[in-house]
Scaffold this active site. Sequence first.
Site, PDB file in Angstrom:
ATOM      1  N   SER A   1      -4.797   1.769  -2.717  1.00 29.35           N
ATOM      2  CA  SER A   1      -5.231   0.486  -2.150  1.00 29.35           C
ATOM      3  C   SER A   1      -4.214  -0.015  -1.134  1.00 29.35           C
ATOM      4  CB  SER A   1      -5.419  -0.568  -3.260  1.00 29.35           C
ATOM      5  OG  SER A   1      -4.182  -0.847  -3.882  1.00 29.35           O
TER       6      SER A   1
ATOM      7  N   ILE B   1      -1.701  -1.143   1.628  1.00 32.33           N
ATOM      8  CA  ILE B   1      -0.937  -0.497   2.711  1.00 32.33           C
ATOM      9  C   ILE B   1      -0.932   1.020   2.528  1.00 32.33           C
ATOM     10  CG2 ILE B   1       1.373  -0.302   3.735  1.00 32.33           C
ATOM     11  CD1 ILE B   1       1.771  -3.327   2.858  1.00 32.33           C
TER      12      ILE B   1
ATOM     13  N   ASP C   1       1.843   8.084 -13.246  1.00 30.22           N
ATOM     14  CA  ASP C   1       2.472   6.777 -13.403  1.00 30.22           C
ATOM     15  C   ASP C   1       3.940   6.925 -13.021  1.00 30.22           C
ATOM     16  OD1 ASP C   1       3.687   4.462 -14.198  1.00 30.22           O
ATOM     17  OD2 ASP C   1       2.799   4.413 -16.209  1.00 30.22           O
TER      18      ASP C   1
ATOM     19  N   TYR D   1      11.905  -8.394  -7.735  1.00 29.67           N
ATOM     20  CA  TYR D   1      11.172  -7.706  -6.653  1.00 29.67           C
ATOM     21  C   TYR D   1      11.990  -7.675  -5.365  1.00 29.67           C
ATOM     22  CZ  TYR D   1       7.865  -6.649  -2.980  1.00 29.67           C
ATOM     23  OH  TYR D   1       7.262  -6.076  -1.892  1.00 29.67           O
TER      24      TYR D   1
ATOM     25  N   THR E   1      -3.390  -7.823   0.794  1.00 30.36           N
ATOM     26  CA  THR E   1      -3.679  -6.722  -0.147  1.00 30.36           C
ATOM     27  C   THR E   1      -3.810  -7.341  -1.532  1.00 30.36           C
ATOM     28  OG1 THR E   1      -1.413  -6.251  -0.835  1.00 30.36           O
ATOM     29  CG2 THR E   1      -2.147  -5.163   1.185  1.00 30.36           C
TER      30      THR E   1
HETATM   31  N1  LIG Z   1       1.294  -6.980   0.430  1.00 35.19           N
HETATM   32  C1  LIG Z   1       2.458  -7.448   0.839  1.00 35.19           C
HETATM   33  O1  LIG Z   1       2.558  -8.632   1.156  1.00 35.19           O
HETATM   34  C2  LIG Z   1       3.649  -6.559   0.955  1.00 35.19           C
HETATM   35  C3  LIG Z   1       4.724  -6.985   1.775  1.00 35.19           C
HETATM   36  C4  LIG Z   1       5.837  -6.175   1.898  1.00 35.19           C
HETATM   37  C5  LIG Z   1       5.899  -4.966   1.218  1.00 35.19           C
HETATM   38  N2  LIG Z   1       4.843  -4.582   0.418  1.00 35.19           N
HETATM   39  C6  LIG Z   1       4.973  -3.307  -0.296  1.00 35.19           C
HETATM   40  O2  LIG Z   1       3.895  -2.476   0.068  1.00 35.19           O
HETATM   41  C7  LIG Z   1       3.704  -1.500  -0.953  1.00 35.19           C
HETATM   42  C8  LIG Z   1       2.215  -1.395  -1.242  1.00 35.19           C
HETATM   43  O3  LIG Z   1       1.771  -2.661  -1.742  1.00 35.19           O
HETATM   44  P1  LIG Z   1       0.372  -3.287  -1.307  1.00 35.19           P
HETATM   45  O4  LIG Z   1       0.653  -4.595  -0.708  1.00 35.19           O
HETATM   46  O5  LIG Z   1      -0.430  -2.317  -0.560  1.00 35.19           O
HETATM   47  O6  LIG Z   1      -0.260  -3.605  -2.745  1.00 35.19           O
HETATM   48  P2  LIG Z   1      -1.418  -2.874  -3.599  1.00 35.19           P
HETATM   49  O7  LIG Z   1      -2.683  -2.876  -2.826  1.00 35.19           O
HETATM   50  O8  LIG Z   1      -1.378  -3.560  -4.919  1.00 35.19           O
HETATM   51  O9  LIG Z   1      -0.916  -1.364  -3.720  1.00 35.19           O
HETATM   52  C9  LIG Z   1       0.025  -0.946  -4.695  1.00 35.19           C
HETATM   53  C10 LIG Z   1      -0.125   0.540  -4.855  1.00 35.19           C
HETATM   54  O10 LIG Z   1       0.905   0.989  -5.781  1.00 35.19           O
HETATM   55  C11 LIG Z   1       0.260   1.744  -6.800  1.00 35.19           C
HETATM   56  N3  LIG Z   1       0.936   1.657  -8.095  1.00 35.19           N
HETATM   57  C12 LIG Z   1       1.120   0.550  -8.863  1.00 35.19           C
HETATM   58  N4  LIG Z   1       1.718   0.882 -10.017  1.00 35.19           N
HETATM   59  C13 LIG Z   1       1.899   2.239  -9.973  1.00 35.19           C
HETATM   60  C14 LIG Z   1       2.459   3.179 -10.859  1.00 35.19           C
HETATM   61  N5  LIG Z   1       2.984   2.789 -12.045  1.00 35.19           N
HETATM   62  N6  LIG Z   1       2.477   4.485 -10.506  1.00 35.19           N
HETATM   63  C15 LIG Z   1       1.945   4.893  -9.313  1.00 35.19           C
HETATM   64  N7  LIG Z   1       1.413   4.045  -8.427  1.00 35.19           N
HETATM   65  C16 LIG Z   1       1.393   2.726  -8.750  1.00 35.19           C
HETATM   66  C17 LIG Z   1      -1.121   1.141  -6.905  1.00 35.19           C
HETATM   67  O11 LIG Z   1      -1.950   2.086  -7.567  1.00 35.19           O
HETATM   68  P3  LIG Z   1      -2.882   1.782  -8.877  1.00 35.19           P
HETATM   69  O12 LIG Z   1      -4.254   1.669  -8.348  1.00 35.19           O
HETATM   70  O13 LIG Z   1      -2.676   2.974  -9.725  1.00 35.19           O
HETATM   71  O14 LIG Z   1      -2.356   0.540  -9.517  1.00 35.19           O
HETATM   72  C18 LIG Z   1      -1.465   0.933  -5.448  1.00 35.19           C
HETATM   73  O15 LIG Z   1      -1.919   2.135  -4.879  1.00 35.19           O
HETATM   74  C19 LIG Z   1       4.547  -1.941  -2.142  1.00 35.19           C
HETATM   75  O16 LIG Z   1       5.742  -1.176  -2.187  1.00 35.19           O
HETATM   76  C20 LIG Z   1       4.882  -3.390  -1.807  1.00 35.19           C
HETATM   77  O17 LIG Z   1       6.102  -3.789  -2.373  1.00 35.19           O
HETATM   78  C21 LIG Z   1       3.731  -5.348   0.281  1.00 35.19           C
END
Ligand SMILES: NC(=O)c1ccc[n+]([C@@H]2O[C@H](COP(=O)([O-])OP(=O)(O)OC[C@H]3O[C@@H](n4cnc5c(N)ncnc54)[C@H](OP(=O)(O)O)[C@@H]3O)[C@@H](O)[C@H]2O)c1
Length: 269
Positions: free
Chosen positions: A15, A17, A62, A154, A189
């Site tokens: 999902s 990014i 995981d 975080y 996201t």
């Molecule tokens: N959104 C923001 O505002 C933002 C800003 C800066 C940085 N980021 C960073 O961007 C990255 C992606 O986040 P996102 O915003 O795209 O959120 P997201 O849509 O919630 O994506 C998180 C991803 O990590 C996976 N994940 C979670 N727990 C896991 C585990 N135990 N083992 C393997 N995979 C796991 C999820 O897969 P499952 O489907 O298996 O849970 C999902 O694919 C993260 O590192 C986050 O810190 C996000």
Amino acid sequence: MTDARHFALVTGASSGIGLELARQLAERGYDLVVNAEDESRLLEAAREVRAAGTEVEAVVADLRSPEQTDGLYERATASGRPLDVVVLNAGVGQGGAFTGNDLADELEIIDLNVRSTVHLAKRALRDMEARGGGRVLVTSSIAATMPGSFQAVYNASKSFLQSFTEALQNELADTGVTLTSLMPGPTETDFFRRAGMEDTAVGRQDKDDDDAAQVARQGLDALFAGKDKVVAGSAKTKAQALANKVLPDSVKAQMHRRMAEPGSAGQDS
Ligand SMILES: NC(=O)c1ccc[n+]([C@@H]2O[C@H](COP(=O)([O-])OP(=O)(O)OC[C@H]3O[C@@H](n4cnc5c(N)ncnc54)[C@H](OP(=O)(O)O)[C@@H]3O)[C@@H](O)[C@H]2O)c1
């Protein structure tokens, strides 16, 4: 799989990014191994990514578990095909007061965001250095540049990744291996919902100008240009990152409180 095509691994690709990074790598002609923990979401994401016409293997693991993290790398490299690109993107957050939050939950954030990234970087970078080539993209955050009041573990995890990535850029200079830090701002996201931050100002703020596809495009452009880091997202996000370079840490911590304190959504300025 055709060896003439490039090959990449993307973690957290089910999902947000990570899904966009995988989709856009496929559009750039990459065969992929994509990973997440939730099987049904990962399989659905892999189906979407395959629409670009490249080979996509889904590996459920995981990454809080060192054994499953190793298992993912073993599966990704089992064919003997070298990984040209490794995207270490999986990560989660948790809002709330540090003294109120559950210790186990916060240690799991460190296991996923920090430990699994170090673990996969160790395996991938050794292989890339031995081959004399490869590119690694680490999803950090502009959170790395500010103390994260009410999201303390975080933000600290992202500061770790930022320092770690920049140190390795220096260690691996002139080896043919590059690392790039992707630093998104608040992006549309599942992140804030999963972090339990829907009642916060940052969770509730309009993120229409910061979508995951744009962040991924800026990240991949920086990766392939061999840049050290990129603040990714809207002009507002880039302005925030510039301000963070000069603001005192105590001021940034107070700004973060206003954005991330539980209930702050109701006190929007
Ligand atoms: N959104 C923001 O505002 C933002 C800003 C800066 C940085 N980021 C960073 O961007 C990255 C992606 O986040 P996102 O915003 O795209 O959120 P997201 O849509 O919630 O994506 C998180 C991803 O990590 C996976 N994940 C979670 N727990 C896991 C585990 N135990 N083992 C393997 N995979 C796991 C999820 O897969 P499952 O489907 O298996 O849970 C999902 O694919 C993260 O590192 C986050 O810190 C996000």
